[in-house]
Design an enzyme around this catalytic site. Structure first.
Site, PDB file in Angstrom:
ATOM      1  N   TYR A 182      -5.348   9.168  -4.001  1.00 55.55           N
ATOM      2  CA  TYR A 182      -4.383   8.851  -3.051  1.00 55.55           C
ATOM      3  C   TYR A 182      -3.231   8.725  -3.932  1.00 55.55           C
ATOM      4  O   TYR A 182      -1.997   8.130  -3.670  1.00 55.55           O
ATOM      5  CB  TYR A 182      -4.458   7.606  -2.314  1.00 55.55           C
ATOM      6  CG  TYR A 182      -6.025   7.482  -1.499  1.00 55.55           C
ATOM      7  CD1 TYR A 182      -5.884   8.668  -0.527  1.00 55.55           C
ATOM      8  CD2 TYR A 182      -6.706   6.614  -1.491  1.00 55.55           C
ATOM      9  CE1 TYR A 182      -6.952   8.517   0.180  1.00 55.55           C
ATOM     10  CE2 TYR A 182      -7.969   6.648  -0.800  1.00 55.55           C
ATOM     11  CZ  TYR A 182      -8.080   7.793   0.081  1.00 55.55           C
ATOM     12  OH  TYR A 182      -9.209   7.555   0.834  1.00 55.55           O
ATOM     13  N   HIS A 237     -12.429  10.446  -2.028  1.00 56.12           N
ATOM     14  CA  HIS A 237     -12.945   9.131  -2.966  1.00 56.12           C
ATOM     15  C   HIS A 237     -13.759  10.046  -4.062  1.00 56.12           C
ATOM     16  O   HIS A 237     -14.463   9.410  -4.987  1.00 56.12           O
ATOM     17  CB  HIS A 237     -13.839   8.125  -2.471  1.00 56.12           C
ATOM     18  CG  HIS A 237     -13.127   7.427  -1.324  1.00 56.12           C
ATOM     19  ND1 HIS A 237     -12.899   7.832   0.095  1.00 56.12           N
ATOM     20  CD2 HIS A 237     -12.358   6.106  -1.293  1.00 56.12           C
ATOM     21  CE1 HIS A 237     -12.211   6.930   0.547  1.00 56.12           C
ATOM     22  NE2 HIS A 237     -12.036   5.982  -0.095  1.00 56.12           N
ATOM     23  N   LEU A 247       0.784  -1.185   0.190  1.00 60.69           N
ATOM     24  CA  LEU A 247      -0.091  -0.059  -0.054  1.00 60.69           C
ATOM     25  C   LEU A 247       0.896   1.289  -0.105  1.00 60.69           C
ATOM     26  O   LEU A 247       1.078   1.982   1.102  1.00 60.69           O
ATOM     27  CB  LEU A 247      -0.954  -0.147   1.273  1.00 60.69           C
ATOM     28  CG  LEU A 247      -2.096   0.962   1.174  1.00 60.69           C
ATOM     29  CD1 LEU A 247      -3.017   0.419   2.227  1.00 60.69           C
ATOM     30  CD2 LEU A 247      -1.925   2.387   1.375  1.00 60.69           C
ATOM     31  N   GLU A 273       1.856   4.116  -2.928  1.00 64.31           N
ATOM     32  CA  GLU A 273       1.670   4.529  -4.352  1.00 64.31           C
ATOM     33  C   GLU A 273       2.909   4.994  -5.038  1.00 64.31           C
ATOM     34  O   GLU A 273       3.139   4.592  -6.318  1.00 64.31           O
ATOM     35  CB  GLU A 273       0.668   5.852  -4.251  1.00 64.31           C
ATOM     36  CG  GLU A 273      -0.719   5.494  -4.063  1.00 64.31           C
ATOM     37  CD  GLU A 273      -0.845   5.217  -2.483  1.00 64.31           C
ATOM     38  OE1 GLU A 273      -2.299   4.894  -2.434  1.00 64.31           O
ATOM     39  OE2 GLU A 273      -0.047   5.553  -1.848  1.00 64.31           O
TER      40      GLU A 273
END
Length: 703
Positions: free
Chosen positions: A459, A503, A431, A433
């Site tokens: 993200y 989101h 996890l 990026e």
């Protein structure tokens, strides 16, 4: 536990030590000459490798520019020379000459990037090379396992991937992310930490907890740690020999913590006297590797000072001649400014990518279905393609696949791909990026075609430096030697009823602003399939934006178009013909604009033409111009914030180039200048809805 070698100089032959001294001295004299060129305004930047020479030259004795690969940083001049770079080539970079082999005048000096010497082009952000080296090493292992023997070229079973950095750079998160993956996968990486005690003016005890990076990383499994006096050539030689041998044997990564010095200031833009006390500077001068190696040659090998002076004179003469020749070399032609921004070999805007669909199954499928179908087809077509990211595999452990349905991504876009093609080609990442994009970058440098997923655009920002400073400009900054044509798939956008501020972001303008990137956002399933296939077959990096709200809508379904369907970039689609006004839009606002246009037409208020851009960089200016010259009115509709948004560029272009054809000002309807809220009542007013688009159309028609 760190391994420390003892100094037994007599073991090494005189020729080896004397040859190393010559390379070290060449590096030092090149540094001195480059400083002089800067003072004469013949070079425009200078950063030195002084004090680092011994450990770098020692390492080169155990490494090969034909088999091993080197992710360097700006202090590695001595290593570059030891691998085969000449003073003349270095000075071509110093003066920014068009013939400079590293970048053809595009990159600052001391960024060694020659393919013939296995030196991938580095950049100035510190630490980014660590993740790239990890991906490059992974790609080497992947190539060795490929079915077609001709595709294994350039990969050796005992190769070493070198990655070097300063002590200050170990504070960067990407260093730690790289160690996590390198150790977890037991990759053939050799980390060399060149610890000169300072990150510009910040001392190591302020940078690093406990003041020792080798102690700090001691808990990493599968990592061999060596600590060495990097100013001592013989000790460095022995430690490097042991570290390289371990990596070659496939035992996993090694980290060499080399204590070196920096007798000169950080760069010519810095003055170390402002923060480094005189006594400390004197102690550093005493540890100077040039001085210590000369002393070693005199005291242990009987080399006279006269012989050493002769070597110095020969080196200085060579360096002077090289600098004089390079200073006379031509600068790049002004007209070449755009060379290498994009691939000259594959043009994704060409008619080659305008293929017709071959429908053999009439059943309508969602955007998720057709994105998945495209990935399935392309993985079958090209073994170089790998797919990875957070949660993209069906299950990280293949043994679980007989018991579970499989994850296949948060939105199921990659569902079933791991079952079909195996964990070697479809796998989960940590996890992290930056880890995803940085590793993909390294894989692409080596010829693989990574298609990676960032789970939510919200993200992606930890990976932004890898995208902006690395991925987008590697072809340009290397003068066309290196490229990294990866595809970054990114679910984006709002209209989710509960997505909230983390989101629901759009953010496309932060990518379309970057030269070197292709940016795409389809609005329907058929375009998504064809554009993704073009992105994968493209030779440039692509940010592929997938609007989450559109993933499973019924209005944008389509039949499977076959395994060779492609849609060219930079070609808008006219989704509704009209004569009274042009709406330019993309993504989730396409269907909302269509609904507004139909409501207007049903009321007899006029006919609106709607262009779906599909591709945002490049975009279809010709289609925009043709439509606006027909309707004489333009409204740009987009989901992101109104101010400084993507639509502002389109509006400015229309106002600038089509002013004479306009019967009304160019207007925009877009999101409010705020974040997207969780509560539906707030989200509805923040994002452009049908009523607001319709009001914008009516206002323009009445002007």
């Amino acid at each position: 536990m760190a391994t420390v070698a003892r100094n037994e100089p007599a073991v090494l032959p005189l020729a080896e030590v004397l040859g190393a001294y010559r390379v070290m001295l060449t590096s030092r004299r090149v540094d001195d000459k480059e400083i002089q060129l800067k003072q004469q305004n013949l070079a425009f930047f200078q950063i030195n490798g002084v004090g680092h020479e011994a450990v770098l030259v020692a390492a080169s004795s155990h490494l090969s520019a034909e088999k091993d690969w080197f992710f360097t940083y700006y202090r590695d001049r001595a290593l570059a020379i030891a691998l085969g770079m000449t003073p003349y080539e270095i000075f071509l970079g110093s003066v920014g000459a068009e013939a400079g082999p590293d970048s053809r005048g595009r990159q600052m000096p001391n960024h060694w990037g020659q393919r013939r010497l296995h030196l991938p082009s580095p950049s100035s952000p510190t630490g980014t090379q660590c993740l790239q080296a990890v991906g490059f090493a992974e790609a080497g292992q992947y190539l060795l396992a490929m079915e077609k023997a001709d595709r294994r070229a350039g990969a050796a079973p005992d190769e070493v991937v070198w990655v070097s950095l300063g002590d200050g750079t170990t504070s960067e998160g990407e260093f730690w992310e790289s160690l996590n993956t390198a150790c977890n996968r037991r990759l053939p990486l050799l980390y060399v930490i060149e610890d000169n005690g300072y990150a510009i003016s910040v001392p190591v005890d302020v940078q690093t907890a406990g003041g020792s990076i080798s102690k700090l990383v001691a808990g990493f499994p599968n990592l061999a740690i060596f600590e060495v006096d990097g100013c001592d050539f013989v000790e460095s030689y022995r430690v490097m020999r042991e570290a390289v041998a371990r990596v070659r044997a496939g035992e996993g990564p090694a980290l060499v913590h080399a204590h070196v010095v920096r007798p000169y200031s950080h760069s010519l833009s810095d003055d170390e006297r402002l923060y480094k006390p005189a006594a400390e500077r004197e102690r550093e001068a005493e540890r100077d590797p040039i001085v210590r190696t000369a002393q070693l040659l005199r005291e242990h090998y009987g080399v006279s000072q006269e012989e050493l002076d002769k070597v110095d004179a020969e080196v200085q003469a060579e360096v002077n001649a090289a600098a004089e020749l390079a200073a006379a070399a031509p600068q790049p032609a002004p007209s070449s400014w755009a060379d290498f921004i994009y691939s000259a070999d594959v043009d994704p805007t060409s008619e080659r990518f305008a293929t017709a669909p071959a429908f053999d199954d009439p059943a309508p499928k969602t955007m998720v279905d057709l994105l998945n179908a495209c990935l399935r087809d392309e993985l079958q077509r090209d073994e170089r393609i790998v797919v990875f990211g957070e949660d993209v595999a069906d299950a990280s452990h293949e043994t679980a696949l007989s018991e579970v349905k499989g994850k296949g991504g948060v939105f199921k876009v990659t569902h079933g791909l791991q079952r079909r093609y195996g964990s070697r080609r479809v796998f989960n990442s940590p996890l992290a990026e930056a880890n995803i994009v940085g590793r993909a970058f390294g894989m692409a440098l080596r010829g693989l075609k990574p298609v990676v997923e960032i789970q939510f655009l919200d993200y992606i920002w930890p990976a932004y430096m890898q995208i902006r400073d690395e991925l987008a400009n590697v072809r340009w900054r290397s003068g066309g030697q290196w490229s990294a044509p990866i595809v970054v798939r990114v679910p984006c956008g709002g209209y989710l009823k509960g997505g909230g501020p983390y989101h629901s972001q759009s953010g496309e303008v932060l990518f379309t602003h970057i030269p070197g990137l292709r940016v795409v956002m389809p609005s329907n399933a058929l375009d998504a399939n064809g554009l993704l296939r073009t992105a994968i077959r493209c030779d440039d990096p692509v940010i592929f934006l997938e609007h989450k709200h559109l993933y499973r809508q019924t209005h944008n379904k389509a039949s499977y178009p076959g395994p060779d369907y492609t849609v060219p970039f930079g070609k808008a689609a006219t989704v509704r013909e009209g004569s009274d006004l042009t709406v330019i839009t993309y993504g989730a606002t396409v269907v909302r604009s269509l609904q507004a246009a139909r409501r207007l037409a049903d009321s007899g208020g006029g006919e609106v033409e709607i262009l779906d851009l599909r591709s945002l960089a490049p975009y279809d200016w010709d289609a925009i111009a043709a439509s606006v010259m027909k309707t004489h009115r333009a409204l740009v509709v987009y989901e992101d914030c109104l101010s400084f948004g993507y639509g502002a560029e389109i509006a400015a272009g229309i106002a600038d180039e089509l002013f004479a054809h306009l019967d009304a000002p160019v207007r925009r309807v877009a999101g409010k200048d705020t974040f997207v809220a969780y509560a539906p009542t707030l989200e509805d007013v923040i994002l452009p809805q049908v009523d607001r688009i319709l009001a914008g159309i009516k206002e323009l028609l009445l002007f």
